[in-house]
Enzyme design. Structure first.
Site, PDB file in Angstrom:
ATOM      1  N   ARG A  34       0.845  -1.205   0.000  1.00 19.28           N
ATOM      2  CA  ARG A  34       0.000   0.000   0.000  1.00 19.28           C
ATOM      3  C   ARG A  34       0.877   1.250   0.000  1.00 19.28           C
ATOM      4  O   ARG A  34       0.633   2.197  -0.723  1.00 19.28           O
ATOM      5  CB  ARG A  34      -0.858  -0.075   1.276  1.00 19.28           C
ATOM      6  CG  ARG A  34      -1.915   0.944   1.423  1.00 19.28           C
ATOM      7  CD  ARG A  34      -2.680   0.687   2.686  1.00 19.28           C
ATOM      8  NE  ARG A  34      -1.828   0.568   3.867  1.00 19.28           N
ATOM      9  CZ  ARG A  34      -2.286   0.460   5.099  1.00 19.28           C
ATOM     10  NH1 ARG A  34      -3.568   0.429   5.327  1.00 19.28           N
ATOM     11  NH2 ARG A  34      -1.455   0.371   6.111  1.00 19.28           N
ATOM     12  N   LYS A  83      -1.614 -14.861   9.342  1.00 20.22           N
ATOM     13  CA  LYS A  83      -2.031 -15.796  10.401  1.00 20.22           C
ATOM     14  C   LYS A  83      -3.064 -15.112  11.284  1.00 20.22           C
ATOM     15  O   LYS A  83      -2.708 -14.276  12.110  1.00 20.22           O
ATOM     16  CB  LYS A  83      -0.830 -16.185  11.271  1.00 20.22           C
ATOM     17  CG  LYS A  83       0.232 -17.030  10.560  1.00 20.22           C
ATOM     18  CD  LYS A  83       1.425 -17.285  11.460  1.00 20.22           C
ATOM     19  CE  LYS A  83       2.489 -18.115  10.758  1.00 20.22           C
ATOM     20  NZ  LYS A  83       3.746 -18.158  11.523  1.00 20.22           N
ATOM     21  N   GLY A 111       4.101 -22.507  10.228  1.00 21.01           N
ATOM     22  CA  GLY A 111       5.354 -22.964  10.827  1.00 21.01           C
ATOM     23  C   GLY A 111       6.118 -21.831  11.486  1.00 21.01           C
ATOM     24  O   GLY A 111       5.827 -20.652  11.273  1.00 21.01           O
ATOM     25  N   ALA A 115      10.169 -13.248  10.954  1.00 21.15           N
ATOM     26  CA  ALA A 115      10.656 -12.533   9.768  1.00 21.15           C
ATOM     27  C   ALA A 115      12.098 -12.050   9.967  1.00 21.15           C
ATOM     28  O   ALA A 115      12.917 -12.110   9.050  1.00 21.15           O
ATOM     29  CB  ALA A 115       9.735 -11.351   9.486  1.00 21.15           C
ATOM     30  N   LYS A 165      -1.959 -19.655  18.002  1.00 22.08           N
ATOM     31  CA  LYS A 165      -0.703 -19.488  18.751  1.00 22.08           C
ATOM     32  C   LYS A 165      -0.428 -18.012  19.042  1.00 22.08           C
ATOM     33  O   LYS A 165       0.260 -17.687  20.006  1.00 22.08           O
ATOM     34  CB  LYS A 165       0.474 -20.173  18.025  1.00 22.08           C
ATOM     35  CG  LYS A 165       0.906 -19.575  16.685  1.00 22.08           C
ATOM     36  CD  LYS A 165       1.876 -18.420  16.795  1.00 22.08           C
ATOM     37  CE  LYS A 165       2.008 -17.686  15.479  1.00 22.08           C
ATOM     38  NZ  LYS A 165       2.749 -16.435  15.586  1.00 22.08           N
ATOM     39  N   ASP A 218       5.348 -23.491  15.944  1.00 29.34           N
ATOM     40  CA  ASP A 218       5.116 -22.039  15.942  1.00 29.34           C
ATOM     41  C   ASP A 218       4.724 -21.536  17.333  1.00 29.34           C
ATOM     42  O   ASP A 218       5.073 -20.419  17.733  1.00 29.34           O
ATOM     43  CB  ASP A 218       4.028 -21.696  14.912  1.00 29.34           C
ATOM     44  CG  ASP A 218       4.206 -20.295  14.355  1.00 29.34           C
ATOM     45  OD1 ASP A 218       5.166 -19.600  14.745  1.00 29.34           O
ATOM     46  OD2 ASP A 218       3.370 -19.886  13.514  1.00 29.34           O
ATOM     47  N   ARG A 229       5.725 -10.241  18.414  1.00 21.18           N
ATOM     48  CA  ARG A 229       4.941  -9.035  18.708  1.00 21.18           C
ATOM     49  C   ARG A 229       3.804  -9.360  19.681  1.00 21.18           C
ATOM     50  O   ARG A 229       3.485  -8.586  20.571  1.00 21.18           O
ATOM     51  CB  ARG A 229       4.352  -8.426  17.418  1.00 21.18           C
ATOM     52  CG  ARG A 229       5.311  -7.685  16.525  1.00 21.18           C
ATOM     53  CD  ARG A 229       5.931  -8.506  15.465  1.00 21.18           C
ATOM     54  NE  ARG A 229       5.073  -9.355  14.668  1.00 21.18           N
ATOM     55  CZ  ARG A 229       4.728  -9.104  13.401  1.00 21.18           C
ATOM     56  NH1 ARG A 229       5.137  -8.020  12.805  1.00 21.18           N
ATOM     57  NH2 ARG A 229       4.000  -9.964  12.724  1.00 21.18           N
ATOM     58  N   ASN A 230       3.180 -10.541  19.488  1.00 23.00           N
ATOM     59  CA  ASN A 230       2.075 -10.922  20.366  1.00 23.00           C
ATOM     60  C   ASN A 230       2.552 -11.119  21.806  1.00 23.00           C
ATOM     61  O   ASN A 230       1.897 -10.702  22.751  1.00 23.00           O
ATOM     62  CB  ASN A 230       1.405 -12.190  19.820  1.00 23.00           C
ATOM     63  CG  ASN A 230       0.643 -11.893  18.554  1.00 23.00           C
ATOM     64  OD1 ASN A 230      -0.403 -11.252  18.595  1.00 23.00           O
ATOM     65  ND2 ASN A 230       1.166 -12.311  17.411  1.00 23.00           N
TER      66      ASN A 230
HETATM   67  N1  LIG Z   1       6.477 -10.945  11.076  1.00 23.89           N
HETATM   68  C1  LIG Z   1       6.565 -12.258  11.175  1.00 23.89           C
HETATM   69  O1  LIG Z   1       7.551 -12.788  11.727  1.00 23.89           O
HETATM   70  C2  LIG Z   1       5.486 -13.130  10.604  1.00 23.89           C
HETATM   71  C3  LIG Z   1       4.235 -12.624  10.286  1.00 23.89           C
HETATM   72  N2  LIG Z   1       3.251 -13.447   9.812  1.00 23.89           N
HETATM   73  C4  LIG Z   1       1.934 -12.923   9.474  1.00 23.89           C
HETATM   74  O2  LIG Z   1       2.025 -12.134   8.296  1.00 23.89           O
HETATM   75  C5  LIG Z   1       1.023 -11.107   8.311  1.00 23.89           C
HETATM   76  C6  LIG Z   1       1.684  -9.769   8.066  1.00 23.89           C
HETATM   77  O3  LIG Z   1       2.580  -9.561   9.126  1.00 23.89           O
HETATM   78  P1  LIG Z   1       3.787  -8.538   9.049  1.00 23.89           P
HETATM   79  O4  LIG Z   1       4.241  -8.342   7.669  1.00 23.89           O
HETATM   80  O5  LIG Z   1       4.787  -9.002  10.027  1.00 23.89           O
HETATM   81  O6  LIG Z   1       3.067  -7.220   9.610  1.00 23.89           O
HETATM   82  P2  LIG Z   1       3.543  -5.704   9.548  1.00 23.89           P
HETATM   83  O7  LIG Z   1       2.778  -5.003  10.599  1.00 23.89           O
HETATM   84  O8  LIG Z   1       5.018  -5.627   9.554  1.00 23.89           O
HETATM   85  O9  LIG Z   1       3.065  -5.231   8.115  1.00 23.89           O
HETATM   86  C7  LIG Z   1       1.748  -5.334   7.693  1.00 23.89           C
HETATM   87  C8  LIG Z   1       1.641  -4.736   6.326  1.00 23.89           C
HETATM   88  O10 LIG Z   1       0.307  -4.891   5.869  1.00 23.89           O
HETATM   89  C9  LIG Z   1      -0.018  -3.799   5.044  1.00 23.89           C
HETATM   90  N3  LIG Z   1      -1.402  -3.392   5.273  1.00 23.89           N
HETATM   91  C10 LIG Z   1      -1.980  -3.079   6.438  1.00 23.89           C
HETATM   92  N4  LIG Z   1      -3.249  -2.730   6.240  1.00 23.89           N
HETATM   93  C11 LIG Z   1      -3.470  -2.820   4.912  1.00 23.89           C
HETATM   94  C12 LIG Z   1      -4.592  -2.572   4.090  1.00 23.89           C
HETATM   95  N5  LIG Z   1      -5.762  -2.169   4.589  1.00 23.89           N
HETATM   96  N6  LIG Z   1      -4.434  -2.762   2.761  1.00 23.89           N
HETATM   97  C13 LIG Z   1      -3.271  -3.156   2.250  1.00 23.89           C
HETATM   98  N7  LIG Z   1      -2.184  -3.408   2.987  1.00 23.89           N
HETATM   99  C14 LIG Z   1      -2.282  -3.228   4.298  1.00 23.89           C
HETATM  100  C15 LIG Z   1       0.873  -2.648   5.425  1.00 23.89           C
HETATM  101  O11 LIG Z   1       1.421  -2.182   4.237  1.00 23.89           O
HETATM  102  P3  LIG Z   1       2.046  -0.703   4.093  1.00 23.89           P
HETATM  103  O12 LIG Z   1       3.120  -0.608   5.151  1.00 23.89           O
HETATM  104  O13 LIG Z   1       2.608  -0.722   2.722  1.00 23.89           O
HETATM  105  O14 LIG Z   1       0.975   0.295   4.296  1.00 23.89           O
HETATM  106  C16 LIG Z   1       1.934  -3.251   6.339  1.00 23.89           C
HETATM  107  O15 LIG Z   1       3.235  -3.061   5.921  1.00 23.89           O
HETATM  108  C17 LIG Z   1       0.322 -11.231   9.674  1.00 23.89           C
HETATM  109  O16 LIG Z   1      -0.846 -11.976   9.521  1.00 23.89           O
HETATM  110  C18 LIG Z   1       1.325 -11.992  10.527  1.00 23.89           C
HETATM  111  O17 LIG Z   1       0.716 -12.736  11.573  1.00 23.89           O
HETATM  112  C19 LIG Z   1       3.482 -14.764   9.609  1.00 23.89           C
HETATM  113  C20 LIG Z   1       4.711 -15.309   9.890  1.00 23.89           C
HETATM  114  C21 LIG Z   1       5.798 -14.532  10.404  1.00 23.89           C
HETATM  115  O1  LIG Z   2       4.164 -15.877  13.327  1.00 20.89           O
HETATM  116  C1  LIG Z   2       5.251 -15.515  13.702  1.00 20.89           C
HETATM  117  C2  LIG Z   2       6.416 -16.408  13.711  1.00 20.89           C
HETATM  118  O2  LIG Z   2       6.130 -17.665  13.187  1.00 20.89           O
HETATM  119  C3  LIG Z   2       5.449 -14.111  14.174  1.00 20.89           C
HETATM  120  O3  LIG Z   2       4.834 -13.929  15.389  1.00 20.89           O
HETATM  121  P1  LIG Z   2       4.463 -12.464  15.905  1.00 20.89           P
HETATM  122  O4  LIG Z   2       3.462 -11.905  14.951  1.00 20.89           O
HETATM  123  O5  LIG Z   2       3.939 -12.661  17.290  1.00 20.89           O
HETATM  124  O6  LIG Z   2       5.749 -11.662  15.899  1.00 20.89           O
END
Ligand SMILES: NC(=O)C1=CN([C@@H]2O[C@H](COP(=O)(O)OP(=O)(O)OC[C@H]3O[C@@H](n4cnc5c(N)ncnc54)[C@H](OP(=O)(O)O)[C@@H]3O)[C@@H](O)[C@H]2O)C=CC1
Ligand SMILES: O=C(CO)COP(=O)(O)O
Length: 299
Positions: A34, A83, A111, A115, A165, A218, A229-230
């Site tokens: 975005r 997730k 899993g 990140a 989780k 996980d 973060r959680n």
């Molecule tokens: N971080 C991790 O270690 C892991 C995360 N996940 C899962 O991945 C998913 C994303 O997490 P993560 O990337 O860490 O989260 P972040 O908070 O780092 O980033 C989320 C991103 O989602 C985008 N976003 C938010 N709202 C909108 C919207 N309305 N429309 C379009 N884009 C949007 C934003 O984009 P922008 O900044 O461009 O506005 C933002 O960068 C979550 O479900 C998380 O649980 C799964 C495994 C590992």
């Molecule tokens: O899903 C995750 C690792 O597998 C990341 O967990 P958090 O969103 O709690 O940081």
């Protein structure tokens, strides 16, 4: 000559960027979000949507509206990296995606995978969950050698485990923040594992997913580390911080917050016993963690 397949990551948050880094080791991988960013191969959304393969890393609560506003199915193969469970409706992400992508074209990543470690190229193992083994076989070659991929057909098991989780990681962070000790934390995590399995079984999840990478893997990762973060949300709640303040400081998504509402709703609807997730939801709404502890010990 056949055209080289194209692949894009949608959502350049922490996880999207880490997946983009990982996939870029093997082939040119586009990324879009975005908010535009100065990342190699950053592109516009339409170019990304025209790719053959997509990995979508948008937070669960934003997914429904994002799909409605932006997604057009052009026979792309999709891997879902989010997730969570949609809080307002209690829908699983596979149900939301079903309106846009046929099951033969979609898979779900699960899993243990912080990140911050993936983006350093540290080794990890992921499960790609899909009803289509062909889809797994098509995505597998995109992943670099430092990520071992497994295949499972248990989409709902992976989804429940990955979402649940996050709620348990909040509970574990509270436990740590209150200095309740390692015995309490191990009890909480293991009872949490039983609880998520019971919840998942109600929706057809397989037990094996909960004792493998998607569940225990996980859960052990996120419920035992401030890298989560959680978990950090839980630490903040134990210190009596306000949720708004915690989330503002975090500046990233903590899916467990809204997912606890979804689990609460679904557990009432289906009469599933989910004491830990329910207490997390109540603490997020203002109940004192000490009162929750008493209630959990006496339930
Ligand atoms: N971080 C991790 O270690 C892991 C995360 N996940 C899962 O991945 C998913 C994303 O997490 P993560 O990337 O860490 O989260 P972040 O908070 O780092 O980033 C989320 C991103 O989602 C985008 N976003 C938010 N709202 C909108 C919207 N309305 N429309 C379009 N884009 C949007 C934003 O984009 P922008 O900044 O461009 O506005 C933002 O960068 C979550 O479900 C998380 O649980 C799964 C495994 C590992
Ligand atoms: O899903 C995750 C690792 O597998 C990341 O967990 P958090 O969103 O709690 O940081």
């Amino acid at each position: 000559m056949t055209k080289k397949p194209t692949i894009a990551v949608i959502g350049a948050g922490k996880w999207g960027q880490a997946l983009h880094f990982a996939l870029s080791q093997k082939q040119e991988t586009l990324i879009t979000s975005r908010t535009p960013r100065d990342i190699k191969n950053f592109t516009d959304l339409q170019t990304a949507l025209n790719c053959d393969y997509l990995i979508i890393a948008i937070p669960a609560q934003q997914l429904k509206s994002w799909l409605k506003e932006n997604f057009v199915f052009k026979n792309q193969k999709v891997l879902v990296a989010s997730k969570g469970i949609e809080a307002s409706t209690g829908e699983f992400l596979n149900e939301i995606y079903a309106d846009y992508v046929p099951s033969s074209n979609i898979g779900f990543i699960s899993g243990p995978s912080f990140a911050a470690e993936v983006i350093q190229g540290l080794p990890c193992a992921l499960v790609l969950n899909s009803t289509s083994k062909k889809l797994y076989q098509e995505f597998k070659p995109f992943f670099p050698s430092f990520i071992k991929t497994y295949y499972s057909t248990d989409v709902i098991g992976a989804e429940v485990a990955g979402a649940y989780k996050n709620v348990l990681a909040i509970a574990s962070g509270i436990c740590e923040g209150l200095n309740l000790g390692k015995n309490a934390q191990a009890s909480l995590i293991s009872r949490g594992l039983v609880e998520m399995q019971r919840f998942g079984k109600n929706f057809g999840a397989k037990k094996s997913s909960f004792i493998g990478l998607s569940g225990a893997g996980d859960l052990f990762l996120t419920a035992s580390s401030p890298m989560s973060r959680n978990y950090r949300v839980g630490l903040g709640l134990a210190k009596d911080k306000k949720l708004d303040e915690i989330l503002e400081e975090l500046g990233e998504v903590a899916e467990g917050v809204k997912t606890s509402e979804a689990i609460y709703k679904l557990s009432k609807e289906y009469n599933i016993y989910t004491p830990i997730a329910n207490e997390v939801k109540l603490i997020l709404e203002g109940k004192s963690p000490q009162d929750s502890l008493k209630d959990l010990l006496n339930s």
